[in-house]
Design a protein around this motif. Structure first.
Motif, mmCIF file in Angstrom:
data_model
loop_
_atom_site.group_PDB
_atom_site.id
_atom_site.type_symbol
_atom_site.label_atom_id
_atom_site.label_comp_id
_atom_site.label_asym_id
_atom_site.label_seq_id
_atom_site.Cartn_x
_atom_site.Cartn_y
_atom_site.Cartn_z
ATOM 1 N N THR A 73 17.457 -27.453 20.234
ATOM 2 C CA THR A 73 18.692 -28.100 19.694
ATOM 3 C C THR A 73 18.516 -29.207 18.533
ATOM 4 O O THR A 73 19.000 -29.170 17.471
ATOM 5 C CB THR A 73 19.978 -28.312 20.773
ATOM 6 N N ASP A 116 15.758 -19.920 13.608
ATOM 7 C CA ASP A 116 15.770 -20.448 14.886
ATOM 8 C C ASP A 116 15.161 -19.221 15.904
ATOM 9 O O ASP A 116 15.554 -17.983 15.956
ATOM 10 C CB ASP A 116 17.122 -20.085 15.451
ATOM 11 N N SER A 132 12.237 -23.070 21.457
ATOM 12 C CA SER A 132 12.835 -23.570 22.806
ATOM 13 C C SER A 132 12.094 -23.357 23.917
ATOM 14 O O SER A 132 11.491 -22.035 23.915
ATOM 15 C CB SER A 132 14.282 -23.087 23.061
ATOM 16 N N LYS A 140 13.178 -19.508 29.020
ATOM 17 C CA LYS A 140 12.686 -18.846 27.937
ATOM 18 C C LYS A 140 11.416 -18.221 28.260
ATOM 19 O O LYS A 140 10.707 -18.558 29.260
ATOM 20 C CB LYS A 140 12.283 -19.929 26.706
HETATM 21 C C1 LIG Z 1 19.200 -18.855 19.932
HETATM 22 C C2 LIG Z 1 18.989 -20.262 20.650
HETATM 23 N N1 LIG Z 1 18.938 -21.562 19.812
HETATM 24 C C3 LIG Z 1 19.016 -22.623 20.310
HETATM 25 C C4 LIG Z 1 18.781 -22.687 21.423
HETATM 26 C C5 LIG Z 1 18.840 -24.136 22.158
HETATM 27 O O1 LIG Z 1 17.660 -24.537 22.717
HETATM 28 P P1 LIG Z 1 17.563 -25.742 23.684
HETATM 29 O O2 LIG Z 1 18.161 -25.424 24.999
HETATM 30 O O3 LIG Z 1 15.927 -25.781 23.995
HETATM 31 O O4 LIG Z 1 18.089 -26.902 22.945
HETATM 32 C C6 LIG Z 1 18.812 -21.838 22.633
HETATM 33 C C7 LIG Z 1 18.649 -21.860 23.904
HETATM 34 O O5 LIG Z 1 19.355 -21.947 24.694
HETATM 35 C C8 LIG Z 1 19.043 -20.432 21.758
HETATM 36 O O6 LIG Z 1 19.180 -19.295 22.651
#
Ligand SMILES: Cc1ncc(COP(=O)(O)O)c(C=O)c1O
Length: 366
Positions: free
Chosen positions: A61, A157, A181, A186
């Motif tokens: 994020t 992303d 991420s 993941k």
């Molecule tokens: C497509 C996508 N974008 C962004 C994120 C955000 O990742 P994080 O949880 O590492 O902040 C996620 C994860 O959950 C995601 O699946």
């Protein structure tokens, strides 16, 4: 039989000794933030993804947020993205004061429909965030054509797609930046939150590194306002161990996907992977008739499932202020009603996969 969606104990058991050693190494170093451990992990991720620079941050994020900031995007700007993604993708656009503008998705891949992007471009559009959903890259050839024509920035992303290839090239090389991420579920997962920004642009690399530490190129000298957004040494140490397994894990995911494809394509719409793509199957997401009933049935049989995603972002209360309505993005809305993700973690046994297959087929009377 019980089939888990994610079972971290199974994943960690064979590498527990290595993880404990890594823990001890970092503990004894007494260097817990950034440090050599993070630097080495950054180098290893850059080498793995074949990108020039990798910057460890606290989660994906914030990787997206720092990317937007470093590209100079803010109030008055518009950023186009997909409504069929995890909320973070669009949330960060709004959080920095810009406007998220959604574009519908392709029916088959669930990724942003690059043929529809032009309709969403205005004089205020500055960037596009394509999401490589479920482990498969968006159509980066036609997306890049549009962004070049209109002078737009691109942030990939790739939260769900480390290791995926598009036309033979690793994802992460198509945007101005790309965001990974390492969230616990993941394909490459930390023992907590962690993320990474990739870029092939040296200027962006140093700018993002400064954003990561309160806008400072030099300690206690603040050129602009930034963030505290650093990757922990402990997470980097754990992730370095797991990175050595990632290709094998992704290959096992592909093997499970092939097994599902062969056994289920006559009863549900199995994932469509375009000829340009090598997916890492972060999710194995099918379209199913009577989805909710199938979901309930599988859960009753002890099979854990998930719905990615039940409500497209343009219909979420958090984005109501944007003024979108039901019917604005019909392909995403239909997908939200039909998708179901089956377990595909690399540690599942063939017996467990067979059990999932048997039950999906049984639900449809086959
Ligand atoms: C497509 C996508 N974008 C962004 C994120 C955000 O990742 P994080 O949880 O590492 O902040 C996620 C994860 O959950 C995601 O699946």
């Amino acid at each position: 039989m019980k089939v888990p969606f994610i079972d971290l104990e199974r994943q960690h058991k064979p590498i527990k000794k290595d993880l404990m050693q890594a823990f001890e190494r970092v503990l004894d170093s007494n260097k817990f933030i950034l440090s050599d451990e993070v630097k080495k992990f950054e180098e290893e991720i850059a080498a793995y993804t074949k990108t020039k620079h990798a910057i460890g941050v606290s989660n994906c994020t914030n990787a997206l947020l720092l990317s937007l900031r470093a590209l100079g995007i803010g109030p008055g700007d518009e950023v186009i993205t997909t409504p069929f993604t995890f909320v973070a993708t669009a949330e960060v656009i709004a959080i920095i004061g810009a406007k998220p503008v959604f574009c519908d998705i392709e029916r088959q891949t669930f990724n942003i429909d690059t043929g529809k992007i032009k309709e969403q471009i205005s004089g205020r559009t500055r960037a596009i965030i394509p999401v490589h959903l479920f482990g498969q890259a968006a159509d980066m050839t036609s997306l890049t054509r549009v962004t070049k024509d209109h002078g737009l920035k691109v942030i990939e992303d790739m939260a769900q797609a480390i290791g995926a290839r598009y036309k033979g090239q690793m994802v992460g090389n198509f945007g101005d930046t790309a965001c990974i991420s390492f969230y616990v579920t993941k394909n490459l997962n930390a023992l907590g939150d962690a993320g990474m920004i990739l870029t092939n642009d040296a200027k962006l690399d140093s700018l993002i590194r400064a954003y990561r530490v309160h806008g400072a190129y030099k300690k206690y000298h603040h050129d602009f306002l930034g963030y505290n957004d650093r990757l922990d040494a402990m997470q980097a140490a754990f992730l370095r161990i797991k990175l050595t397994q990632l290709d094998a894990w992704n290959e096992r995911r592909r093997q499970i996907a092939r097994k599902y494809d062969d056994a289920l394509r006559d009863v549900v719409a199995t994932p469509y992977i375009s000829g340009d793509n090598e997916s890492v199957y972060h999710q194995y997401t099918v379209r199913a008739a009577r989805r909710d009933e199938l979901n309930k049935f599988l859960n009753e049989q002890g099979i854990a499932t998930a719905i990615h995603y039940p409500v497209p972002l343009h219909l979420q209360p958090a984005f109501r202020y944007l003024g979108y309505r039901e019917g604005d993005f019909p392909v995403a809305e239909k997908a939200a009603n039909e998708v179901l993700s089956l377990p595909i973690q690399q540690d599942l046994t063939d017996e467990e996969i067979d059990y999932v297959i048997k039950n999906v087929r049984q639900f449809y009377g086959k």
